[in-house]
Design a protein around this motif. Structure first.
Motif, PDB file in Angstrom:
ATOM      1  N   GLU A 163      22.235  57.547  10.487  1.00  0.00           N
ATOM      2  CA  GLU A 163      22.175  58.989  10.208  1.00  0.00           C
ATOM      3  C   GLU A 163      22.618  59.780  11.440  1.00  0.00           C
ATOM      4  O   GLU A 163      23.298  60.791  11.312  1.00  0.00           O
ATOM      5  N   ARG A 164      22.245  59.314  12.615  1.00  0.00           N
ATOM      6  CA  ARG A 164      22.652  60.000  13.854  1.00  0.00           C
ATOM      7  C   ARG A 164      24.173  59.944  14.015  1.00  0.00           C
ATOM      8  O   ARG A 164      24.796  60.937  14.398  1.00  0.00           O
ATOM      9  N   ASP A 165      24.770  58.774  13.723  1.00  0.00           N
ATOM     10  CA  ASP A 165      26.232  58.644  13.791  1.00  0.00           C
ATOM     11  C   ASP A 165      26.906  59.598  12.809  1.00  0.00           C
ATOM     12  O   ASP A 165      27.907  60.244  13.135  1.00  0.00           O
ATOM     13  N   ARG A 166      26.370  59.675  11.605  1.00  0.00           N
ATOM     14  CA  ARG A 166      26.953  60.577  10.590  1.00  0.00           C
ATOM     15  C   ARG A 166      26.915  62.024  11.059  1.00  0.00           C
ATOM     16  O   ARG A 166      27.873  62.766  10.886  1.00  0.00           O
ATOM     17  N   ALA A 167      25.781  62.422  11.639  1.00  0.00           N
ATOM     18  CA  ALA A 167      25.660  63.800  12.130  1.00  0.00           C
ATOM     19  C   ALA A 167      26.668  64.064  13.248  1.00  0.00           C
ATOM     20  O   ALA A 167      27.255  65.151  13.325  1.00  0.00           O
ATOM     21  N   THR A 168      26.895  63.064  14.098  1.00  0.00           N
ATOM     22  CA  THR A 168      27.873  63.201  15.187  1.00  0.00           C
ATOM     23  C   THR A 168      29.278  63.374  14.629  1.00  0.00           C
ATOM     24  O   THR A 168      30.048  64.223  15.087  1.00  0.00           O
ATOM     25  N   VAL A 169      29.632  62.574  13.617  1.00  0.00           N
ATOM     26  CA  VAL A 169      30.953  62.681  12.987  1.00  0.00           C
ATOM     27  C   VAL A 169      31.119  64.056  12.344  1.00  0.00           C
ATOM     28  O   VAL A 169      32.151  64.710  12.498  1.00  0.00           O
ATOM     29  N   GLU A 170      30.093  64.504  11.643  1.00  0.00           N
ATOM     30  CA  GLU A 170      30.170  65.822  11.002  1.00  0.00           C
ATOM     31  C   GLU A 170      30.359  66.924  12.029  1.00  0.00           C
ATOM     32  O   GLU A 170      31.186  67.826  11.850  1.00  0.00           O
ATOM     33  N   ALA A 171      29.618  66.855  13.146  1.00  0.00           N
ATOM     34  CA  ALA A 171      29.748  67.862  14.207  1.00  0.00           C
ATOM     35  C   ALA A 171      31.158  67.842  14.799  1.00  0.00           C
ATOM     36  O   ALA A 171      31.738  68.902  15.078  1.00  0.00           O
ATOM     37  N   ALA A 172      31.714  66.656  14.993  1.00  0.00           N
ATOM     38  CA  ALA A 172      33.073  66.545  15.531  1.00  0.00           C
ATOM     39  C   ALA A 172      34.091  67.153  14.566  1.00  0.00           C
ATOM     40  O   ALA A 172      35.040  67.819  14.990  1.00  0.00           O
ATOM     41  N   HIS A 205      33.492  69.572  12.397  1.00  0.00           N
ATOM     42  CA  HIS A 205      33.331  71.031  12.489  1.00  0.00           C
ATOM     43  C   HIS A 205      34.020  71.573  13.739  1.00  0.00           C
ATOM     44  O   HIS A 205      34.703  72.603  13.685  1.00  0.00           O
ATOM     45  N   ALA A 206      33.852  70.876  14.863  1.00  0.00           N
ATOM     46  CA  ALA A 206      34.473  71.322  16.112  1.00  0.00           C
ATOM     47  C   ALA A 206      35.993  71.312  15.991  1.00  0.00           C
ATOM     48  O   ALA A 206      36.673  72.234  16.462  1.00  0.00           O
ATOM     49  N   HIS A 207      36.541  70.276  15.346  1.00  0.00           N
ATOM     50  CA  HIS A 207      37.990  70.194  15.182  1.00  0.00           C
ATOM     51  C   HIS A 207      38.504  71.344  14.307  1.00  0.00           C
ATOM     52  O   HIS A 207      39.535  71.947  14.604  1.00  0.00           O
ATOM     53  N   CYS A 208      37.776  71.642  13.234  1.00  0.00           N
ATOM     54  CA  CYS A 208      38.182  72.753  12.367  1.00  0.00           C
ATOM     55  C   CYS A 208      38.152  74.076  13.131  1.00  0.00           C
ATOM     56  O   CYS A 208      39.034  74.921  12.945  1.00  0.00           O
ATOM     57  N   LEU A 209      37.166  74.238  13.989  1.00  0.00           N
ATOM     58  CA  LEU A 209      37.073  75.449  14.805  1.00  0.00           C
ATOM     59  C   LEU A 209      38.291  75.567  15.724  1.00  0.00           C
ATOM     60  O   LEU A 209      38.906  76.641  15.827  1.00  0.00           O
ATOM     61  N   ILE A 210      38.673  74.463  16.365  1.00  0.00           N
ATOM     62  CA  ILE A 210      39.851  74.450  17.244  1.00  0.00           C
ATOM     63  C   ILE A 210      41.107  74.818  16.465  1.00  0.00           C
ATOM     64  O   ILE A 210      41.961  75.554  16.945  1.00  0.00           O
ATOM     65  N   ARG A 211      41.225  74.316  15.233  1.00  0.00           N
ATOM     66  CA  ARG A 211      42.401  74.579  14.393  1.00  0.00           C
ATOM     67  C   ARG A 211      42.387  75.963  13.756  1.00  0.00           C
ATOM     68  O   ARG A 211      43.367  76.379  13.158  1.00  0.00           O
ATOM     69  N   GLY A 212      41.249  76.641  13.829  1.00  0.00           N
ATOM     70  CA  GLY A 212      41.151  77.945  13.190  1.00  0.00           C
ATOM     71  C   GLY A 212      40.928  77.845  11.698  1.00  0.00           C
ATOM     72  O   GLY A 212      41.252  78.764  10.950  1.00  0.00           O
ATOM     73  N   TRP A 213      40.372  76.727  11.245  1.00  0.00           N
ATOM     74  CA  TRP A 213      40.086  76.520   9.832  1.00  0.00           C
ATOM     75  C   TRP A 213      38.659  76.923   9.535  1.00  0.00           C
ATOM     76  O   TRP A 213      37.763  76.759  10.355  1.00  0.00           O
ATOM     77  N   THR A 214      38.439  77.423   8.344  1.00  0.00           N
ATOM     78  CA  THR A 214      37.104  77.756   7.881  1.00  0.00           C
ATOM     79  C   THR A 214      36.595  76.602   7.028  1.00  0.00           C
ATOM     80  O   THR A 214      37.240  76.221   6.060  1.00  0.00           O
ATOM     81  N   VAL A 215      35.453  76.068   7.388  1.00  0.00           N
ATOM     82  CA  VAL A 215      34.864  74.978   6.597  1.00  0.00           C
ATOM     83  C   VAL A 215      34.097  75.608   5.440  1.00  0.00           C
ATOM     84  O   VAL A 215      33.180  76.397   5.648  1.00  0.00           O
ATOM     85  N   LEU A 216      34.489  75.271   4.221  1.00  0.00           N
ATOM     86  CA  LEU A 216      33.852  75.840   3.040  1.00  0.00           C
ATOM     87  C   LEU A 216      32.724  74.959   2.519  1.00  0.00           C
ATOM     88  O   LEU A 216      31.763  75.456   1.944  1.00  0.00           O
ATOM     89  N   SER A 217      32.861  73.643   2.677  1.00  0.00           N
ATOM     90  CA  SER A 217      31.793  72.740   2.242  1.00  0.00           C
ATOM     91  C   SER A 217      31.921  71.393   2.940  1.00  0.00           C
ATOM     92  O   SER A 217      33.021  70.982   3.311  1.00  0.00           O
ATOM     93  N   VAL A 218      30.795  70.743   3.103  1.00  0.00           N
ATOM     94  CA  VAL A 218      30.748  69.405   3.698  1.00  0.00           C
ATOM     95  C   VAL A 218      29.717  68.600   2.924  1.00  0.00           C
ATOM     96  O   VAL A 218      28.642  69.105   2.608  1.00  0.00           O
ATOM     97  N   LYS A 219      30.053  67.366   2.622  1.00  0.00           N
ATOM     98  CA  LYS A 219      29.088  66.480   1.966  1.00  0.00           C
ATOM     99  C   LYS A 219      29.162  65.118   2.619  1.00  0.00           C
ATOM    100  O   LYS A 219      30.201  64.488   2.622  1.00  0.00           O
ATOM    101  N   ARG A 220      28.057  64.698   3.202  1.00  0.00           N
ATOM    102  CA  ARG A 220      27.955  63.343   3.742  1.00  0.00           C
ATOM    103  C   ARG A 220      27.150  62.548   2.726  1.00  0.00           C
ATOM    104  O   ARG A 220      26.108  63.002   2.262  1.00  0.00           O
ATOM    105  N   ARG A 221      27.631  61.371   2.383  1.00  0.00           N
ATOM    106  CA  ARG A 221      26.863  60.595   1.424  1.00  0.00           C
ATOM    107  C   ARG A 221      27.084  59.104   1.619  1.00  0.00           C
ATOM    108  O   ARG A 221      28.060  58.680   2.215  1.00  0.00           O
ATOM    109  N   ARG A 222      26.189  58.338   1.086  1.00  0.00           N
ATOM    110  CA  ARG A 222      26.289  56.885   1.111  1.00  0.00           C
ATOM    111  C   ARG A 222      27.025  56.445  -0.146  1.00  0.00           C
ATOM    112  O   ARG A 222      27.143  57.200  -1.103  1.00  0.00           O
TER     113      ARG A 222
END
Length: 105
Positions: free
Chosen positions: A55-64, A66-83
């Protein structure tokens, strides 16, 4: 200016091989039916163990992401992490991170 929306999804190394019982895609040929012998062969060819995320790894990937989208100037509309639907299948954990993004105006 029109916005573009992208659906981006992926899985980790070794958790969804060609021939997989859940189905799989072949480049230029689309969806394929399960082929256990192919899946076994692909598993034997792997140079490393499958990448399983905590779960910690998943949260790290999700944060990365989000950070990449911010750098690109993209707006994140939705995110879903799932097994995966069946975590016992091949003893694997699948990460699907889905982003609907559009260029910032």
């Amino acid at each position: 200016m029109d916005s573009w929306t992208y659906y981006i999804t992926w899985n980790t190394y070794g958790t969804w091989l060609p021939g997989d019982a859940r189905g799989w895609r072949k480049r230029g040929c689309g969806q394929q039916t399960p082929r256990p012998l192919l899946e076994n062969w692909c598993s034997e060819q792997m140079r490393f163990d499958p990448v399983l995320l905590s779960e910690r790894d998943r949260a790290t990937v999700e944060a990365a992401c989000h950070a990449h989208c911010l750098i690109r100037g993209w707006t994140v509309l939705s995110v879903k992490r799932r097994r995966s639907a069946d975590d016992d299948l091949n003893n694997c954990l699948l990460l699907l991170a889905t982003f609907a993004i559009s260029p910032a105006l």
